[in-house]
Scaffold this motif. Structure first.
Motif, mmCIF file in Angstrom:
data_model
loop_
_atom_site.group_PDB
_atom_site.id
_atom_site.type_symbol
_atom_site.label_atom_id
_atom_site.label_comp_id
_atom_site.label_asym_id
_atom_site.label_seq_id
_atom_site.Cartn_x
_atom_site.Cartn_y
_atom_site.Cartn_z
ATOM 1 N N PRO A 250 3.191 68.185 -15.918
ATOM 2 C CA PRO A 250 2.445 68.183 -17.462
ATOM 3 C C PRO A 250 3.430 68.451 -18.683
ATOM 4 N N ASP A 251 4.750 69.124 -18.135
ATOM 5 C CA ASP A 251 5.472 69.421 -19.200
ATOM 6 C C ASP A 251 6.606 68.458 -19.441
ATOM 7 N N GLY A 252 6.626 67.395 -18.812
ATOM 8 C CA GLY A 252 7.666 66.173 -18.834
ATOM 9 C C GLY A 252 8.601 66.334 -17.837
ATOM 10 N N THR A 253 8.883 67.649 -17.016
ATOM 11 C CA THR A 253 9.981 67.755 -15.994
ATOM 12 C C THR A 253 9.423 66.749 -14.479
ATOM 13 N N THR A 254 10.403 66.653 -13.853
ATOM 14 C CA THR A 254 9.987 66.014 -12.698
ATOM 15 C C THR A 254 10.192 66.996 -11.310
ATOM 16 N N ASP A 255 9.498 66.617 -10.174
ATOM 17 C CA ASP A 255 9.860 67.063 -9.077
ATOM 18 C C ASP A 255 9.286 66.262 -8.106
ATOM 19 N N ALA A 256 9.540 66.753 -6.791
ATOM 20 C CA ALA A 256 9.436 65.813 -5.481
ATOM 21 C C ALA A 256 8.855 66.514 -4.495
ATOM 22 N N VAL A 257 8.293 65.870 -3.479
ATOM 23 C CA VAL A 257 7.758 66.064 -2.244
ATOM 24 C C VAL A 257 8.500 65.266 -1.252
ATOM 25 N N GLU A 258 9.765 65.731 -0.649
ATOM 26 C CA GLU A 258 10.440 65.006 0.378
ATOM 27 C C GLU A 258 10.270 65.161 1.894
ATOM 28 N N LEU A 259 9.880 64.542 2.901
ATOM 29 C CA LEU A 259 9.296 64.742 3.958
ATOM 30 C C LEU A 259 10.319 64.046 4.930
ATOM 31 N N THR A 260 10.375 64.697 6.057
ATOM 32 C CA THR A 260 11.545 63.975 7.173
ATOM 33 C C THR A 260 10.724 63.741 8.682
ATOM 34 N N ALA A 261 10.851 62.695 9.103
ATOM 35 C CA ALA A 261 10.136 62.483 10.420
ATOM 36 C C ALA A 261 11.039 62.954 11.223
ATOM 37 N N THR A 262 10.214 63.645 12.339
ATOM 38 C CA THR A 262 10.888 64.458 13.382
ATOM 39 C C THR A 262 10.042 64.427 14.675
ATOM 40 N N THR A 263 10.661 64.708 15.939
ATOM 41 C CA THR A 263 10.296 64.824 17.035
ATOM 42 C C THR A 263 9.903 66.230 17.716
ATOM 43 N N THR A 264 10.576 67.089 16.894
ATOM 44 C CA THR A 264 10.330 68.475 17.205
ATOM 45 C C THR A 264 9.083 69.113 17.154
ATOM 46 N N ASN A 265 8.519 69.642 17.955
ATOM 47 C CA ASN A 265 6.887 70.083 17.839
ATOM 48 C C ASN A 265 6.801 71.425 18.041
ATOM 49 N N PRO A 266 6.417 72.336 17.263
ATOM 50 C CA PRO A 266 5.852 71.955 15.861
ATOM 51 C C PRO A 266 7.164 71.762 15.066
ATOM 52 N N PRO A 267 6.646 70.683 13.958
ATOM 53 C CA PRO A 267 7.809 70.229 13.362
ATOM 54 C C PRO A 267 8.085 71.351 12.222
ATOM 55 N N PRO A 268 9.590 71.400 11.865
ATOM 56 C CA PRO A 268 10.117 72.355 10.822
ATOM 57 C C PRO A 268 9.232 72.042 9.491
ATOM 58 N N ALA A 269 9.533 73.084 8.370
ATOM 59 C CA ALA A 269 9.140 72.950 7.201
ATOM 60 C C ALA A 269 9.648 71.657 6.252
ATOM 61 N N GLY A 270 8.762 70.753 5.862
ATOM 62 C CA GLY A 270 9.264 69.538 4.985
ATOM 63 C C GLY A 270 9.300 68.476 5.910
ATOM 64 N N SER A 271 8.859 68.550 7.245
ATOM 65 C CA SER A 271 8.849 67.635 8.287
ATOM 66 C C SER A 271 7.336 67.132 8.812
ATOM 67 N N PHE A 272 7.363 65.809 9.327
ATOM 68 C CA PHE A 272 5.841 65.460 9.865
ATOM 69 C C PHE A 272 6.428 64.947 11.161
ATOM 70 N N LEU A 273 5.521 65.123 12.253
ATOM 71 C CA LEU A 273 5.556 64.958 13.501
ATOM 72 C C LEU A 273 5.610 63.414 13.889
ATOM 73 N N ILE A 274 6.440 62.877 14.668
ATOM 74 C CA ILE A 274 6.302 61.395 14.952
ATOM 75 C C ILE A 274 5.349 61.339 16.212
ATOM 76 N N GLY A 275 4.228 60.530 15.971
ATOM 77 C CA GLY A 275 3.277 60.680 17.155
ATOM 78 C C GLY A 275 3.506 59.642 18.220
ATOM 79 N N ALA A 276 2.418 59.417 18.760
ATOM 80 C CA ALA A 276 2.566 58.553 20.134
ATOM 81 C C ALA A 276 2.531 57.047 19.572
ATOM 82 N N ASP A 277 1.889 56.783 18.375
ATOM 83 C CA ASP A 277 1.926 55.681 17.831
ATOM 84 C C ASP A 277 1.844 55.631 16.256
ATOM 85 N N THR A 278 1.961 54.769 15.596
ATOM 86 C CA THR A 278 1.984 54.777 13.917
ATOM 87 C C THR A 278 0.797 55.290 13.523
ATOM 88 N N ALA A 279 -0.401 55.101 14.264
ATOM 89 C CA ALA A 279 -1.598 55.662 13.870
ATOM 90 C C ALA A 279 -1.777 57.136 13.850
#
Length: 626
Positions: A250-279
């Motif tokens: 709202p103040d005109g600045t920018t920010d981002a959410v960056e996510l990394t695909a990982t096979t580590t379970n549980p996934p570290p912060a800022g990561s999402f787990l690669i599942g058995a399939d794309t669904a």
């Protein structure tokens, strides 16, 4: 033979003595006063010249008095300016170096410092020189601002900055605490992640998406409201692949959410787990993206929201709020940004169409409708409402984009500027919910609510429900021109000031927002909230390119002082010459006058003796002695 007495013979001598006596009196007066005469009549032919010299000296004395008063006011103003500059430096340093420890009130030591600094800044802007308030423009007998406490906390009936910050926070976070965004999959799709705005002026705004996900198809933010999608397709991303969602805050600045695909379970912060399939991977991406957006909404967004609320409070904006209207569709529905400005019945178009040649005039600048090929300040009759609002915003120069919600358009003007809207086709303008010849004056903006978490627009506060912080004069023309002093026959100096000038206002709003925000110490994101706010305040208090600085005002006042001193120095020389010339006309030579007095005294004494002798003469002195 008749013999006359001496009295008749001596009348001439008596007259001469009286003349001598009068001359002696005149010379004695000249010797005592140093002047030729105590009246202009006695100055002879140079009396007119003497009068003009005295008028010139009197004028110089008047200019000198003006210069003295002016220098006093400028000195007080310069002390205030230096004090304000020091406040900015102090708060900037506090925001940079303060600890993140919260006190019982939910504030850091830097914020406590900002509270005292803000009260000090407000007091300085209400400085007086004699009976004149220096930062109130032409309203010299009125304080420039309300009190610091009223600005922050408001009154029993008027909302202050703190309340506006809280309302804006609710509006920006939204009811789902995701910054007015939604993350989902389209119906019957298991591999697509969609992130969409809700169409309000609040919350996070999609800017762009950057992806290195193997086999993924990314759609950049588009549409009204904007939405973006990520389709993983049939191939899972590789370990370490990244996707980055960029947002405008709202103040005109920018920010981002960056996510990394990982096979580590549980996934570290800022990561999402690669599942058995794309669904399965898509479900994990959506879950991680949702939680990450909530974190962003509770950290940087909170800080940006507070800064935006502070800007809305300190920078009054003119607002034209249209009525809710329906389109030409069957059945009718509220107009939206996609509604066409002209069209046939049964279509999503305005109920009354614009035609080629029609105009909408914004602040005196017309937007002309053409059949096609619009350029510059032209609009196609087939353009959408959103396109028209964008052109209106471009002309008005607003920093608060116009919005449309539930069939109602809200237009905003530039900071501190009025906004007027009219059209040659009043019916077509009315079909957009805006009355012809509508004019609005600047007012602080606040969230249209309650409820605030589902609000759809910013509305103009009124003196009845919102604090108007600046109480001085706010008429046309430059602030400097609100006070003018004539320091010479043909030289005037401008030295006025208004507390709502950009440099002062920007300082106040950034110090105030740092002083006003409180944080819940039990919130796990508290430290990030405070850090995000401090970073923004520190950055904003640094010099901004293209923006008025306090040093700019100091330079203008210094120029006024320099011009005044130059005029005073020149007048001092002129006054000395004029006084010398006047002395040559009105003054006398003391030695010459003294010599004349001595000569007159001698003549007068001789005349007295002669007269005395004559009055003692009788006939008996001329008769013979028998």
């Amino acid at each position: 033979m008749s013999i006359d007495g001496v009295s008749g013979r001596t009348s001439y001598i008596g007259t001469t003595i009286l003349n001598l006596r009068n001359q002696l009196n005149d010379l004695t007066t000249q010797l005592a006063t140093g002047k030729v005469s105590t009246t202009y009549a006695g100055q002879g032919l140079d009396r007119g010249f003497a009068l003009s010299l005295r008028a010139q000296i009197s004028g110089i004395n008047a200019f000198s008095d003006t210069a003295t008063n002016l220098n006093t006011r400028l000195s007080v103003a310069n002390l205030t300016l230096q004090g304000l500059s020091d406040v900015g430096t102090q708060v900037k340093n506090s925001a940079t170096t303060a600890t993140l420890t919260l006190n019982d009130s939910g504030q850091t030591s830097g914020q406590i410092t900002a509270q005292a600094a803000f009260a000090n800044a407000v007091a300085m802007l209400n400085s007086q020189s004699g009976d004149r308030y220096l930062f109130s423009g032409r309203a010299m007998d009125t304080p420039a601002t309300v009190s610091a406490d009223t600005m922050l906390k408001g009154t029993a009936t008027q909302a202050g900055l703190t309340q506006l910050i809280n309302e804006r926070k609710q509006a920006d976070q939204g009811s789902n605490l995701m910054g007015r965004l939604s993350v989902s999959s389209p119906p019957a799709t298991t591999t697509v992640t969609s992130a969409a705005e809700d169409g309000s002026p609040f919350g996070l705004k999609l800017l762009s998406v950057q992806s290195s996900l193997t086999g993924a198809t990314v759609t950049q933010p588009t549409g009204t409201p904007k939405a973006t999608s990520v389709d993983l397709g049939a191939v899972n991303p590789k370990d370490g692949d990244k996707i980055k969602f960029n947002f405008t805050l709202p103040d005109g600045t920018t920010d981002a959410v960056e996510l990394t695909a990982t096979t580590t379970n549980p996934p570290p912060a800022g990561s999402f787990l690669i599942g058995a399939d794309t669904a399965a991977t898509t479900a994990n991406l959506q879950s991680t993206l949702t939680s990450s957006i909530k974190t962003l909404s509770d950290t940087s967004l909170v800080a940006a929201s507070a800064v935006a609320a502070s800007n809305n409070f300190f920078n009054p904006v003119a607002t034209v709020s249209g009525a809710a209207v329906n389109n030409h569709n069957t059945p009718p529905a509220p107009i939206s940004g996609a509604t066409a400005l002209s069209g046939a019945a049964g279509t999503d178009s305005a109920s009354t169409s614009f035609a080629a040649g029609d105009t909408i005039t914004v602040n005196g600048t017309p937007i002309t409708f053409v059949a096609s090929g619009a350029t510059g300040n032209q609009a196609n009759v087939t353009d959408s409402v959103q396109t028209l609002m964008a052109k209106i915003d471009q002309i008005s120069g607003t920093k608060n984009p116009s919005t449309i919600s539930n069939g109602a358009i809200t237009l905003h003007g530039a900071d501190g500027e009025s906004l007027s809207v009219s059209s040659s086709n009043a019916a077509a303008l009315g079909a957009l919910g805006i009355a012809n010849n509508t004019t609005a004056t600047p007012a602080p903006l606040r969230v249209g609510g309650p409820p605030f978490d589902t609000a759809t627009s910013l509305v103009a506060g009124t003196p009845a429900n919102t604090v108007y912080w600046y109480t001085g004069e706010n008429g046309p023309g430059s602030a400097r021109g609100t006070a003018v002093a004539q320091v010479d026959q043909s030289i005037t100096v401008q030295y006025g000031a208004r507390a709502n000038e950009q440099a002062f206002r920007y300082l106040l709003q950034n110090v105030a927002v740092y002083a006003a925000v409180t944080t819940n110490a039990s919130n796990p994101n508290a430290s990030q909230q405070v850090t995000a706010l401090a970073q923004r305040v520190s950055a904003n208090l640094a010099p901004q390119n293209g923006q008025q600085q306090i040093q700019d005002v100091q330079a203008e006042f210094a120029g006024a002082q320099t011009a005044t001193k130059a005029a005073t120095d020149r007048q001092t020389q002129l006054k000395g010459m004029a006084e010398t010339m006047l002395d040559s006309v009105e003054g006398v030579n003391q030695d010459e006058v003294a010599t004349k007095i001595l000569a007159l005294q001698t003549s007068l004494q001789a005349s007295y003796q002669t007269t005395s002798m004559l009055y003692q003469t009788t006939l008996l002195k001329y008769l013979p002695i028998s």
